[in-house]
Design a protein around this motif. Sequence first.
Motif, PDB file in Angstrom:
ATOM      1  N   PRO A 199       0.613  -1.153   0.005  1.00  0.00           N
ATOM      2  CA  PRO A 199      -0.007   0.154  -0.128  1.00  0.00           C
ATOM      3  C   PRO A 199       0.703   1.378  -0.002  1.00  0.00           C
ATOM      4  O   PRO A 199       0.264   2.277  -0.582  1.00  0.00           O
ATOM      5  CB  PRO A 199      -1.060  -0.136   1.268  1.00  0.00           C
ATOM      6  CG  PRO A 199      -0.073  -1.170   2.068  1.00  0.00           C
ATOM      7  CD  PRO A 199       0.680  -1.873   1.268  1.00  0.00           C
ATOM      8  N   ALA A 200       1.943   1.209   0.524  1.00  0.00           N
ATOM      9  CA  ALA A 200       3.023   2.577   0.518  1.00  0.00           C
ATOM     10  C   ALA A 200       4.390   1.975   0.513  1.00  0.00           C
ATOM     11  O   ALA A 200       4.915   1.161   0.919  1.00  0.00           O
ATOM     12  CB  ALA A 200       2.562   3.166   1.800  1.00  0.00           C
ATOM     13  N   TYR A 201       5.131   2.996  -0.115  1.00  0.00           N
ATOM     14  CA  TYR A 201       6.576   2.812  -0.071  1.00  0.00           C
ATOM     15  C   TYR A 201       7.213   4.227   0.268  1.00  0.00           C
ATOM     16  O   TYR A 201       6.543   5.317  -0.071  1.00  0.00           O
ATOM     17  CB  TYR A 201       7.296   2.499  -1.722  1.00  0.00           C
ATOM     18  CG  TYR A 201       6.641   1.166  -2.126  1.00  0.00           C
ATOM     19  CD1 TYR A 201       7.431  -0.014  -2.061  1.00  0.00           C
ATOM     20  CD2 TYR A 201       5.328   0.969  -2.725  1.00  0.00           C
ATOM     21  CE1 TYR A 201       6.964  -1.086  -2.339  1.00  0.00           C
ATOM     22  CE2 TYR A 201       4.849  -0.146  -3.147  1.00  0.00           C
ATOM     23  CZ  TYR A 201       5.795  -1.444  -2.993  1.00  0.00           C
ATOM     24  OH  TYR A 201       5.146  -2.357  -3.593  1.00  0.00           O
ATOM     25  N   LEU A 202       8.506   4.175   0.958  1.00  0.00           N
ATOM     26  CA  LEU A 202       9.160   5.393   1.337  1.00  0.00           C
ATOM     27  C   LEU A 202      10.595   5.173   0.947  1.00  0.00           C
ATOM     28  O   LEU A 202      10.974   4.466   1.499  1.00  0.00           O
ATOM     29  CB  LEU A 202       9.079   5.852   2.747  1.00  0.00           C
ATOM     30  CG  LEU A 202       9.971   7.158   3.203  1.00  0.00           C
ATOM     31  CD1 LEU A 202       9.630   8.248   2.369  1.00  0.00           C
ATOM     32  CD2 LEU A 202       9.739   7.395   4.575  1.00  0.00           C
TER      33      LEU A 202
ATOM     34  N   LYS B 221       6.864   6.440  10.194  1.00  0.00           N
ATOM     35  CA  LYS B 221       6.090   5.755  11.125  1.00  0.00           C
ATOM     36  C   LYS B 221       4.835   5.306  10.562  1.00  0.00           C
ATOM     37  O   LYS B 221       4.263   4.330  10.496  1.00  0.00           O
ATOM     38  CB  LYS B 221       5.793   6.420  12.521  1.00  0.00           C
ATOM     39  CG  LYS B 221       5.135   5.617  13.447  1.00  0.00           C
ATOM     40  CD  LYS B 221       4.878   6.558  14.685  1.00  0.00           C
ATOM     41  CE  LYS B 221       4.200   5.717  15.713  1.00  0.00           C
ATOM     42  NZ  LYS B 221       4.082   6.537  17.016  1.00  0.00           N
ATOM     43  N   ALA B 222       4.339   6.407   9.680  1.00  0.00           N
ATOM     44  CA  ALA B 222       2.892   6.078   8.991  1.00  0.00           C
ATOM     45  C   ALA B 222       3.085   5.091   7.950  1.00  0.00           C
ATOM     46  O   ALA B 222       2.099   4.207   8.004  1.00  0.00           O
ATOM     47  CB  ALA B 222       2.685   7.748   8.246  1.00  0.00           C
ATOM     48  N   VAL B 223       4.168   5.304   7.168  1.00  0.00           N
ATOM     49  CA  VAL B 223       4.252   4.154   6.032  1.00  0.00           C
ATOM     50  C   VAL B 223       4.561   2.746   6.570  1.00  0.00           C
ATOM     51  O   VAL B 223       3.853   1.605   6.258  1.00  0.00           O
ATOM     52  CB  VAL B 223       5.393   4.401   5.022  1.00  0.00           C
ATOM     53  CG1 VAL B 223       5.775   3.424   4.097  1.00  0.00           C
ATOM     54  CG2 VAL B 223       5.202   5.719   4.495  1.00  0.00           C
ATOM     55  N   GLU B 224       5.270   2.674   7.911  1.00  0.00           N
ATOM     56  CA  GLU B 224       5.226   1.236   8.359  1.00  0.00           C
ATOM     57  C   GLU B 224       3.991   0.595   9.089  1.00  0.00           C
ATOM     58  O   GLU B 224       3.836  -0.454   8.773  1.00  0.00           O
ATOM     59  CB  GLU B 224       6.458   1.452   9.433  1.00  0.00           C
ATOM     60  CG  GLU B 224       7.769   1.734   9.030  1.00  0.00           C
ATOM     61  CD  GLU B 224       9.030   1.879   9.887  1.00  0.00           C
ATOM     62  OE1 GLU B 224       9.999   1.779   9.814  1.00  0.00           O
ATOM     63  OE2 GLU B 224       8.556   2.186  11.094  1.00  0.00           O
ATOM     64  N   GLN B 225       3.350   1.799   9.634  1.00  0.00           N
ATOM     65  CA  GLN B 225       1.818   1.316  10.310  1.00  0.00           C
ATOM     66  C   GLN B 225       0.965   0.981   9.252  1.00  0.00           C
ATOM     67  O   GLN B 225       0.093   0.107   9.464  1.00  0.00           O
ATOM     68  CB  GLN B 225       1.454   2.490  11.127  1.00  0.00           C
ATOM     69  CG  GLN B 225       2.469   2.576  12.405  1.00  0.00           C
ATOM     70  CD  GLN B 225       1.772   3.913  13.252  1.00  0.00           C
ATOM     71  OE1 GLN B 225       1.128   4.495  12.959  1.00  0.00           O
ATOM     72  NE2 GLN B 225       2.087   3.730  14.513  1.00  0.00           N
ATOM     73  N   ALA B 226       1.272   1.415   7.870  1.00  0.00           N
ATOM     74  CA  ALA B 226       0.278   1.050   6.951  1.00  0.00           C
ATOM     75  C   ALA B 226       0.718  -0.155   6.137  1.00  0.00           C
ATOM     76  O   ALA B 226       0.009  -0.602   5.321  1.00  0.00           O
ATOM     77  CB  ALA B 226       0.096   2.222   5.820  1.00  0.00           C
TER      78      ALA B 226
END
Length: 325
Positions: free
Chosen positions: A6-9, A115-120
């Motif tokens: 769902p997300a990448y950083l 933190k937001a990317v990891e939690q997602a």
Amino acid sequence: MPSFRPAYLIHGDDHGRIAERRANLRAMAEQESGVGGVELLEGDACTGEGVAAALSAMTFALGRRFVIADGVERWKDADAEAVAAALHGVDPDTLTVAFFAREEGRYKVPPGLIKAVEQAGGQVAEEGTVKPGMLPRWLQARAGELGVEIDTQAAKALVAHVGDRQQRLLRELEKLALEHGAGAHIGVEEVQQSSASSAERKLWTLADALVAGDEKAATRALLELRAQGERVTGLLWQMVRRLRDALTIAEALAAGKPPAQIKKSLRMPSFAADRLISDVQKRDVDAFRRALELMADLELETRGGGGGVLSEDTAAVRAVIGAAR
């Protein structure tokens, strides 16, 4: 079909590698969902509010939608908080967001975004530049990822030939992996054969033969290079550089300096340093001084300062034979 999180950083100070990863992800996204399924937010459009709005937007598009946010290294904590709230409502089966941060100086990705990317359930990857002394070890790690093995001396040889730009090193390593196949062991010889052009290999042969005093090998290499269209003025630089290195080594040996100590001062792979010192030991200081004088005369001749009595090829052959004696 590739699977997407769902997300990448992707962040760090290796800006070239980050740009490459963005290009790769965008290409995969467009292949998956078409150009219309990818929304790119960069420059002034890359704000926390803008990205949050893109994540929350209702669309009637079929398939997965992609949002690419490039420039999040300039975000503040408030931007990260706005996006973190929007990430809570993301459907991981239909949307992927990718954040890219080219960090430098005080510009860093906000901790809240990590933190937001990891939690997602997303993936965070740091692409940092590697110090020159660590590049051989870095290459060995990258080789493992490509399914091949490269030994320490070969990795050092690759750095010596290609330079310390990680992207270029990785491209050369990928070429080696493709050429030799999965499970291959890559040594110094494989690196030299793959990383150098035919002209480069002959030029090394010419310079090494001059130092070793091998007239036949030096003359043959010179004639082959000229037949390939190489200019004498271009060959001179490499010959003079290697002869100057040889003279420095010869003077150090004459002064009683141990070969092992000389080797430490040479900026080249260990195997190459050993060979160069061995070749220098076959001759004396005066031989290398005479060789450099002949190269200076050749340069003068090629620039029209020798009266034009000899052709350029004849002058080059005479200089090379004399320098190798």
